[in-house]
Design a protein around this motif. Sequence first.
Motif, short mmCIF file in Angstrom:
data_model
loop_
_atom_site.label_atom_id
_atom_site.label_comp_id
_atom_site.label_asym_id
_atom_site.label_seq_id
_atom_site.Cartn_x
_atom_site.Cartn_y
_atom_site.Cartn_z
N LEU A 107 -13.24 3.35 -2.76
CA LEU A 107 -12.25 2.49 -3.40
C LEU A 107 -12.60 2.27 -4.86
CD1 LEU A 107 -9.75 0.71 -2.59
CD2 LEU A 107 -11.38 -1.19 -2.36
N GLU A 108 -11.61 2.45 -5.73
CA GLU A 108 -11.75 2.14 -7.16
C GLU A 108 -10.83 0.97 -7.45
OE1 GLU A 108 -14.39 5.22 -8.50
OE2 GLU A 108 -13.47 3.62 -9.68
N GLU A 109 -11.40 -0.12 -7.98
CA GLU A 109 -10.59 -1.31 -8.25
C GLU A 109 -10.42 -1.50 -9.74
OE1 GLU A 109 -12.98 -3.78 -5.10
OE2 GLU A 109 -11.01 -4.68 -5.33
N LYS A 110 -9.18 -1.82 -10.11
CA LYS A 110 -8.88 -2.03 -11.53
C LYS A 110 -7.84 -3.15 -11.61
CE LYS A 110 -8.61 1.80 -14.00
NZ LYS A 110 -8.05 3.00 -14.66
N GLN A 138 0.85 -1.19 0.00
CA GLN A 138 0.00 0.00 0.00
C GLN A 138 0.89 1.24 0.00
OE1 GLN A 138 -3.43 0.16 2.75
NE2 GLN A 138 -2.74 2.19 3.36
N ARG A 197 -5.32 -5.77 -10.58
CA ARG A 197 -4.48 -5.95 -9.40
C ARG A 197 -4.28 -4.64 -8.64
NH1 ARG A 197 0.56 -6.90 -9.86
NH2 ARG A 197 0.86 -6.21 -12.02
N SER A 234 -5.76 -1.06 -6.92
CA SER A 234 -6.92 -0.36 -6.37
C SER A 234 -6.44 0.98 -5.83
CB SER A 234 -7.54 -1.16 -5.23
OG SER A 234 -7.92 -2.45 -5.63
N SER A 235 -7.32 1.98 -5.87
CA SER A 235 -6.97 3.28 -5.29
C SER A 235 -8.12 3.74 -4.42
CB SER A 235 -6.65 4.30 -6.39
OG SER A 235 -7.72 4.42 -7.29
N LYS A 252 -1.75 -5.61 -5.56
CA LYS A 252 -1.84 -7.00 -5.11
C LYS A 252 -1.04 -7.91 -6.03
CE LYS A 252 -6.64 -6.16 -3.74
NZ LYS A 252 -8.06 -6.53 -3.99
N SER A 285 -4.87 5.40 -12.29
CA SER A 285 -6.22 5.52 -11.73
C SER A 285 -6.55 6.97 -11.43
CB SER A 285 -6.35 4.70 -10.46
OG SER A 285 -5.59 5.29 -9.43
#
Lengths: 114, 109
Positions: B54-57, B19, B59, B61-62, B76, B47
Amino acid sequence: KAGVTQTPRYLIKTRGQQVTLSCSPISGHRSVSWYQQTPGQGLQFLFEYFSETQRNKGNFPGRFSGRQFSNSRSEMNVSTLELGDSALYLCASSLAGGFLETQYFGPGTRLLVL
Amino acid sequence: GQNIDQPTEMTATEGAIVQINCTYQTSGFNGLFWYQQHAGEAPTFLSYNVLDGLEEKGRFSSFLSRSKGYSYLLLKELQMKDSASYLCAVRASNYQLIWGAGTKLIIKP
């Protein structure tokens, strides 16, 4: 679609000389921003051009100037070069420089001042 | 003044999670960007966050908390190719992007 291009890629100059760097944005993009990047300093904003007008300017001395042409291509000029001007100069383009828009960067021009 | 803070360098192990934090103080806020920059290359967009959460894309995320002036990038299943600098930037009220100095991420096998 071709990306942002910058010329030249590498440049060696001596103190007191001047230099002109060129940036061609992605086709259709009208906003071009210029940045100086040095180790540990991050990207320092120089200026932004939109439709041939300077819309924003960072805190750099007047030796740093730029312009944009009707085809959106942009140039930046540094006069009376100093050793501290050695850096990677990046340009980035976006459609119109709006809040939500992503900037796309060129590969940069690495300037070394001796 | 306007300020963005990120750790200078982080080290993580291949396959793990890391992180990268970013705190900011800017004149106005119109979104926060994360970019990745490999050594000798141009930054590339990862991103964009403008609302809290949380915005996931894949592997990556932001996360954003506007009340705390805080964001993080979560990577990740780290791969060796993730070794790069990660740049945090905030769009201030005058359209200008304010950039952090970047976090150099080193991935070890």
